[in-house]
Design a protein around this motif. Sequence first.
Motif, mmCIF file in Angstrom:
data_model
loop_
_atom_site.group_PDB
_atom_site.id
_atom_site.type_symbol
_atom_site.label_atom_id
_atom_site.label_comp_id
_atom_site.label_asym_id
_atom_site.label_seq_id
_atom_site.Cartn_x
_atom_site.Cartn_y
_atom_site.Cartn_z
ATOM 1 N N CYS A 183 69.757 -14.687 -28.251
ATOM 2 C CA CYS A 183 69.707 -16.164 -28.330
ATOM 3 C C CYS A 183 70.545 -16.651 -29.511
ATOM 4 C CB CYS A 183 68.270 -16.660 -28.485
ATOM 5 S SG CYS A 183 67.317 -16.511 -26.979
ATOM 6 N N ARG A 184 70.439 -15.972 -30.651
ATOM 7 C CA ARG A 184 71.201 -16.431 -31.829
ATOM 8 C C ARG A 184 72.693 -16.265 -31.604
ATOM 9 N NH1 ARG A 184 68.316 -14.453 -37.215
ATOM 10 N NH2 ARG A 184 69.890 -15.834 -38.084
ATOM 11 N N LYS A 185 73.072 -15.185 -30.918
ATOM 12 C CA LYS A 185 74.495 -14.991 -30.603
ATOM 13 C C LYS A 185 74.982 -16.123 -29.702
ATOM 14 C CE LYS A 185 77.759 -11.568 -30.318
ATOM 15 N NZ LYS A 185 78.407 -10.612 -29.549
ATOM 16 N N MET A 186 74.162 -16.496 -28.756
ATOM 17 C CA MET A 186 74.557 -17.582 -27.842
ATOM 18 C C MET A 186 74.681 -18.903 -28.601
ATOM 19 S SD MET A 186 72.336 -16.464 -24.487
ATOM 20 C CE MET A 186 72.539 -17.977 -23.586
ATOM 21 N N ILE A 187 73.783 -19.134 -29.560
ATOM 22 C CA ILE A 187 73.862 -20.378 -30.353
ATOM 23 C C ILE A 187 75.143 -20.362 -31.200
ATOM 24 C CG2 ILE A 187 72.766 -21.743 -32.195
ATOM 25 C CD1 ILE A 187 70.051 -20.528 -31.107
ATOM 26 N N GLU A 188 75.392 -19.188 -31.849
ATOM 27 C CA GLU A 188 76.609 -19.071 -32.690
ATOM 28 C C GLU A 188 77.867 -19.333 -31.870
ATOM 29 O OE1 GLU A 188 76.620 -15.113 -34.311
ATOM 30 O OE2 GLU A 188 74.737 -15.512 -35.361
ATOM 31 N N THR A 189 77.854 -18.907 -30.616
ATOM 32 C CA THR A 189 79.042 -19.090 -29.755
ATOM 33 C C THR A 189 79.192 -20.546 -29.306
ATOM 34 O OG1 THR A 189 78.415 -16.929 -28.908
ATOM 35 C CG2 THR A 189 80.230 -17.977 -27.801
ATOM 36 N N GLY A 190 78.165 -21.349 -29.580
ATOM 37 C CA GLY A 190 78.266 -22.763 -29.206
ATOM 38 C C GLY A 190 77.609 -23.093 -27.881
ATOM 39 N N HIS A 191 76.847 -22.139 -27.334
ATOM 40 C CA HIS A 191 76.181 -22.433 -26.061
ATOM 41 C C HIS A 191 75.006 -23.384 -26.264
ATOM 42 C CE1 HIS A 191 78.571 -19.907 -23.632
ATOM 43 N NE2 HIS A 191 78.218 -18.786 -24.244
ATOM 44 N N ASP A 192 74.754 -24.185 -25.268
ATOM 45 C CA ASP A 192 73.617 -25.105 -25.314
ATOM 46 C C ASP A 192 72.938 -25.104 -23.942
ATOM 47 O OD1 ASP A 192 75.294 -26.515 -23.681
ATOM 48 O OD2 ASP A 192 75.892 -27.962 -25.206
ATOM 49 N N ARG A 193 72.218 -26.168 -23.638
ATOM 50 C CA ARG A 193 71.450 -26.182 -22.384
ATOM 51 C C ARG A 193 72.330 -26.154 -21.125
ATOM 52 N NH1 ARG A 193 67.569 -29.126 -22.848
ATOM 53 N NH2 ARG A 193 67.798 -29.855 -24.978
ATOM 54 N N HIS A 194 73.669 -26.274 -21.319
ATOM 55 C CA HIS A 194 74.549 -26.290 -20.148
ATOM 56 C C HIS A 194 75.041 -24.897 -19.760
ATOM 57 C CE1 HIS A 194 74.313 -30.553 -20.316
ATOM 58 N NE2 HIS A 194 74.730 -30.557 -21.573
ATOM 59 N N VAL A 195 74.590 -23.873 -20.503
ATOM 60 C CA VAL A 195 75.003 -22.512 -20.176
ATOM 61 C C VAL A 195 74.096 -21.962 -19.076
ATOM 62 C CG1 VAL A 195 73.477 -21.304 -21.810
ATOM 63 C CG2 VAL A 195 75.711 -20.335 -21.300
ATOM 64 N N PHE A 196 74.538 -20.954 -18.357
ATOM 65 C CA PHE A 196 73.611 -20.168 -17.536
ATOM 66 C C PHE A 196 73.777 -18.697 -17.886
ATOM 67 C CE2 PHE A 196 77.337 -20.721 -14.754
ATOM 68 C CZ PHE A 196 77.537 -19.448 -14.232
ATOM 69 N N VAL A 197 72.767 -17.906 -17.524
ATOM 70 C CA VAL A 197 72.718 -16.498 -17.939
ATOM 71 C C VAL A 197 72.837 -15.586 -16.714
ATOM 72 C CG1 VAL A 197 71.162 -14.720 -18.876
ATOM 73 C CG2 VAL A 197 71.349 -16.933 -20.027
#
Length: 287
Positions: free
Chosen positions: A90-104
């Motif tokens: 989750c922290r890596k995704m936040i650092e990359t700039g991902h937000d609620r518009h990402v999918f996994v």
Amino acid sequence: MSSNKISAKIDLKDNAYEVIVSKGILNDCGHYISNLGIGNKCAIISDSNVAPLYASKVSESLANNNIKSELIVVDAGESSKSLESVEKICRKMIETGHDRHVFVIALGGGVIGDLAGLVASVFYRGVPFIQIPTTIVSQVDSAVGGKTGVNTPEGKNLIGSFYHPKIVITDTLTLSSLPEREFNEGFAEVIKHAAIRDKSMFEDIMSVEGYENLDELILRNVEIKARIVEQDEKELSGLRAHLNYGHTIGHAIETAGGYGKFLHGEAISLGLIGANKISSQKSNLSD
Ligand SMILES: NC(=O)c1ccc[n+]([C@@H]2O[C@H](COP(=O)([O-])OP(=O)(O)OC[C@H]3O[C@@H](n4cnc5c(N)ncnc54)[C@H](O)[C@@H]3O)[C@@H](O)[C@H]2O)c1
């Protein structure tokens, strides 16, 4: 190009989705994902064995369909199914700039599916999730049904959520790179499904030397799980607990082995034998 695809629908009231099975479908996965209309940015979560084999195929197909992807790789193996991994991802995704518009996207076996599903269910309080299972266990069982989870030293899957994927894309060609031990362990879940719901599949498994057409066997297993999950999505009526046959003892064996000694299917095979012994003793059956 992929071979003829076969599919099943998981018909849940608010969370219906399709499971598509086909050889080579990884090359076209971007097309099916883009059709879902869930956005154009995703995080692909995979492990250190699977990512080098299949991640570029998936990201190329996504790029061909105008979807940007970022790859996050964890160490292969059950020990990655931890809260620590959830936080790191989750922290890596936040650092990359991902937000609620990402999918996994979960690209891997049951470990990755359970871990990535939990990440998707908590990241920004829930973002869409896709399963691309690459082991027998994950293709016949864990990718379907919406159970996510991680382990703690106290036990298996004690922290998790019910969170369904938007689609399950199953490429049976990925099974060709599975080591023999991982290929064989997957049949524990096939035997479990056959024993609880499909006598003829049970008889086939006992007599067949090798399967010519794994696509159909996999879909048959998905259908068995789907029909049970549809009737008892959150394991409330007791019906879904049939799918846990062999898992009480199996999970204890996995935990006692420190999540490294036994593969999941190996532990479940022993669990099935244990459950059978207890049940025949309790009901005074002969061997
Ligand atoms: N959520 C559910 O309903 C459910 C159901 C059954 C099992 N599970 C969970 O699934 C996990 C077990 O899943 P698993 O057996 O798939 O284990 P796994 O994900 O650890 O995969 C087994 C090994 O195979 C490797 N691998 C995966 N795909 C590969 C491929 N195509 N080629 C080469 N190597 C590959 C992995 O890197 C790993 O080393 C357990 O944690 C279990 O609790 C969950």
